[in-house]
Scaffold this active site. Structure first.
Site, PDB file in Angstrom:
ATOM      1  N   ARG A 142       0.801  -1.224   0.000  1.00  0.00           N
ATOM      2  CA  ARG A 142       0.000   0.000   0.000  1.00  0.00           C
ATOM      3  C   ARG A 142       0.833   1.274   0.000  1.00  0.00           C
ATOM      4  O   ARG A 142       0.472   2.247  -0.678  1.00  0.00           O
ATOM      5  CB  ARG A 142      -1.040  -0.008   1.127  1.00  0.00           C
ATOM      6  CG  ARG A 142      -0.589   0.261   2.509  1.00  0.00           C
ATOM      7  CD  ARG A 142      -1.278  -0.641   3.487  1.00  0.00           C
ATOM      8  NE  ARG A 142      -0.726  -1.976   3.376  1.00  0.00           N
ATOM      9  CZ  ARG A 142      -1.428  -3.067   3.093  1.00  0.00           C
ATOM     10  NH1 ARG A 142      -2.710  -3.013   2.935  1.00  0.00           N
ATOM     11  NH2 ARG A 142      -0.817  -4.233   2.994  1.00  0.00           N
ATOM     12  N   THR A 143       1.940   1.309   0.708  1.00  0.00           N
ATOM     13  CA  THR A 143       2.690   2.569   0.752  1.00  0.00           C
ATOM     14  C   THR A 143       3.245   2.897  -0.642  1.00  0.00           C
ATOM     15  O   THR A 143       3.123   4.025  -1.123  1.00  0.00           O
ATOM     16  CB  THR A 143       3.827   2.483   1.780  1.00  0.00           C
ATOM     17  OG1 THR A 143       3.271   2.110   3.037  1.00  0.00           O
ATOM     18  CG2 THR A 143       4.545   3.809   1.932  1.00  0.00           C
ATOM     19  N   LYS A 156      25.442  -4.270  -6.696  1.00  0.00           N
ATOM     20  CA  LYS A 156      26.784  -4.199  -7.305  1.00  0.00           C
ATOM     21  C   LYS A 156      27.733  -3.388  -6.437  1.00  0.00           C
ATOM     22  O   LYS A 156      28.833  -3.048  -6.852  1.00  0.00           O
ATOM     23  CB  LYS A 156      26.685  -3.551  -8.691  1.00  0.00           C
ATOM     24  CG  LYS A 156      25.807  -4.311  -9.679  1.00  0.00           C
ATOM     25  CD  LYS A 156      25.830  -3.598 -11.026  1.00  0.00           C
ATOM     26  CE  LYS A 156      24.937  -4.299 -12.029  1.00  0.00           C
ATOM     27  NZ  LYS A 156      24.833  -3.529 -13.285  1.00  0.00           N
ATOM     28  N   ARG A 206      11.849   3.474   0.607  1.00  0.00           N
ATOM     29  CA  ARG A 206      11.766   2.582   1.776  1.00  0.00           C
ATOM     30  C   ARG A 206      13.017   1.717   1.765  1.00  0.00           C
ATOM     31  O   ARG A 206      13.443   1.226   0.719  1.00  0.00           O
ATOM     32  CB  ARG A 206      10.519   1.712   1.709  1.00  0.00           C
ATOM     33  CG  ARG A 206      10.525   0.591   2.737  1.00  0.00           C
ATOM     34  CD  ARG A 206       9.222  -0.159   2.799  1.00  0.00           C
ATOM     35  NE  ARG A 206       8.172   0.643   3.379  1.00  0.00           N
ATOM     36  CZ  ARG A 206       6.944   0.182   3.654  1.00  0.00           C
ATOM     37  NH1 ARG A 206       6.620  -1.067   3.386  1.00  0.00           N
ATOM     38  NH2 ARG A 206       6.034   0.966   4.203  1.00  0.00           N
ATOM     39  N   HIS A 249       8.151   6.098  10.021  1.00  0.00           N
ATOM     40  CA  HIS A 249       7.279   5.992   8.840  1.00  0.00           C
ATOM     41  C   HIS A 249       6.356   7.207   8.908  1.00  0.00           C
ATOM     42  O   HIS A 249       5.171   7.110   9.216  1.00  0.00           O
ATOM     43  CB  HIS A 249       6.494   4.683   8.935  1.00  0.00           C
ATOM     44  CG  HIS A 249       5.801   4.267   7.675  1.00  0.00           C
ATOM     45  ND1 HIS A 249       5.589   5.110   6.610  1.00  0.00           N
ATOM     46  CD2 HIS A 249       5.269   3.063   7.312  1.00  0.00           C
ATOM     47  CE1 HIS A 249       4.945   4.437   5.653  1.00  0.00           C
ATOM     48  NE2 HIS A 249       4.745   3.204   6.058  1.00  0.00           N
TER      49      HIS A 249
END
Ligand code: NCD
Length: 337
Positions: A57-58, A86, A107, A135
């Site tokens: 959802r975020t 990498k 995130r 958050h």
């Protein structure tokens, strides 16, 4: 604060008046979120949506909010599909991606990582969750939802009584929400968790010094008796060293309709940042609550669009141009039937 060009990284950067400004812009976004009107105010703008940890959802909410303002979204999900595998530093990734984007949402599983990324970015960065730390946009949508739910009953956020339930140690949504509540008056907080998963002491201290009454319990049923909001959370399995370690706590605090009827005041609002863990050994919010009109979990996700649209409009400085670049929608709209 001046939102134009600002990073949105932590609740600590807001004063109460900033939060109220975000909420009032969010209110103005409703016709667009409800598809009554379309705006092209961010036409040509690109959101870089960088999610290095699981998200439904975020990630989609940030992307949809940007689309609803007329902008385009470019996305990377997971380390394996990015150059971080990498050996590229977050700062180099930021230097590169900020050349491609007008704003970046990110995130990442490491605490402080989004702030590190932002320090090298040439465009505003929004924190979509950094490990167990914060958050902020979830806390804003949670508090916005609390305000609307209480407002419908003639109440304000000041004077709120809230229970926060579950993994309060690792849950970044409760960390950010607790900090946000510290900006309000006469807040009563009931913290319900296993002792090992208690809210970090510094956050409890911050709430107490801001004047909140904080009570701590490791038992659910009697602790949800006198609250306006019961805010349940998931055991944050991904923050434990093994699944077995998380299993010890899973399913300890289950809220269902029978417990609600027996222990909660009528009209106690049930919230959860989602995803709720609906597996039988967890089942923290039973599906038999789905018909309870006080279950606000899907109003929370809808409100998330409004909050994220408001943040984009503020940070890219188009709040007063949203309506100017708008028109009515032409297509069939099932929300209005
Ligand atoms: C939360 C998160 O990622 O911190 N989810 C969300 O963004 N709505 C809560 C969780 O995953 O339990």
């Amino acid at each position: 604060m001046n939102f134009t060009g600002a990073h949105i990284l932590s609740i600590g950067q807001f004063q109460r008046q900033d939060v109220e400004q975000i909420f009032s812009v969010a209110d103005r976004m409703e016709p667009y979120a409800l598809r009554k009107r379309v705006t092209r105010v961010l036409e040509g703008a690109i959101l870089g949506n960088m999610f290095f940890e699981a998200s439904t959802r975020t990630r989609v909410s940030f992307g949809s909010a940007f689309n609803l303002l007329g902008g385009e979204v470019r996305e990377t999900a997971g380390f394996e599909s990015s150059a971080l595998v990498k050996g590229e530093s977050l700062q180099d990734t930021a230097r590169v991606l900020s050349g491609f984007s007008d704003v970046i949402c990110m995130r990442h599983p490491q605490e402080g990582s989004v702030a590190d990324f932002a320090s090298a970015s040439r465009v505003p960065v929004m924190n979509g969750g950094d490990g167990s730390n914060e958050h902020p946009t979830q806390a804003l949508l949670d508090l916005y939802t609390i305000g609307r739910e209480l407002g419908a009953k003639g109440r304000t956020i000041d004077g709120l009584r809230i229970a926060m339930i579950g993994d309060l140690r690792h849950g970044r949504t409760v960390h950010s929400l607790s900090k946000l509540l510290s900006l309000y008056n006469n807040i009563q907080v009931m913290l319900i968790s296993p002792k090992e998963l208690a809210l970090p002491e510094n956050i409890i201290e911050q709430m107490r010094s801001a004047g909140a009454t904080v009570t701590i319990s490791d038992e659910l049923n009697n602790s949800i008796a006198n609250v306006d909001i019961a805010y349940s959370t998931r055991i944050q399995e991904e923050r434990f060293t093994s699944k077995a370690e998380a299993d010890v706590y899973r399913g300890k605090f289950r809220l269902n309709q029978a417990i609600y009827t027996q222990h909660c005041e009528p009209n106690t609002v049930i919230m959860h940042p989602l995803p709720r863990d609906s597996r039988s050994d967890a089942n923290e919010l039973d599906c038999d609550l789905d018909d309870n009109p006080n279950l606000a979990i899907f109003r929370q996700t809808d409100n998330g669009l409004l909050i994220r649209m408001a943040l984009f409009a503020l940070v890219l400085d188009v709040v007063d141009k949203v309506d100017e670049f708008s028109h009515e929608v032409q297509w069939y709209n099932s929300r209005q039937q």
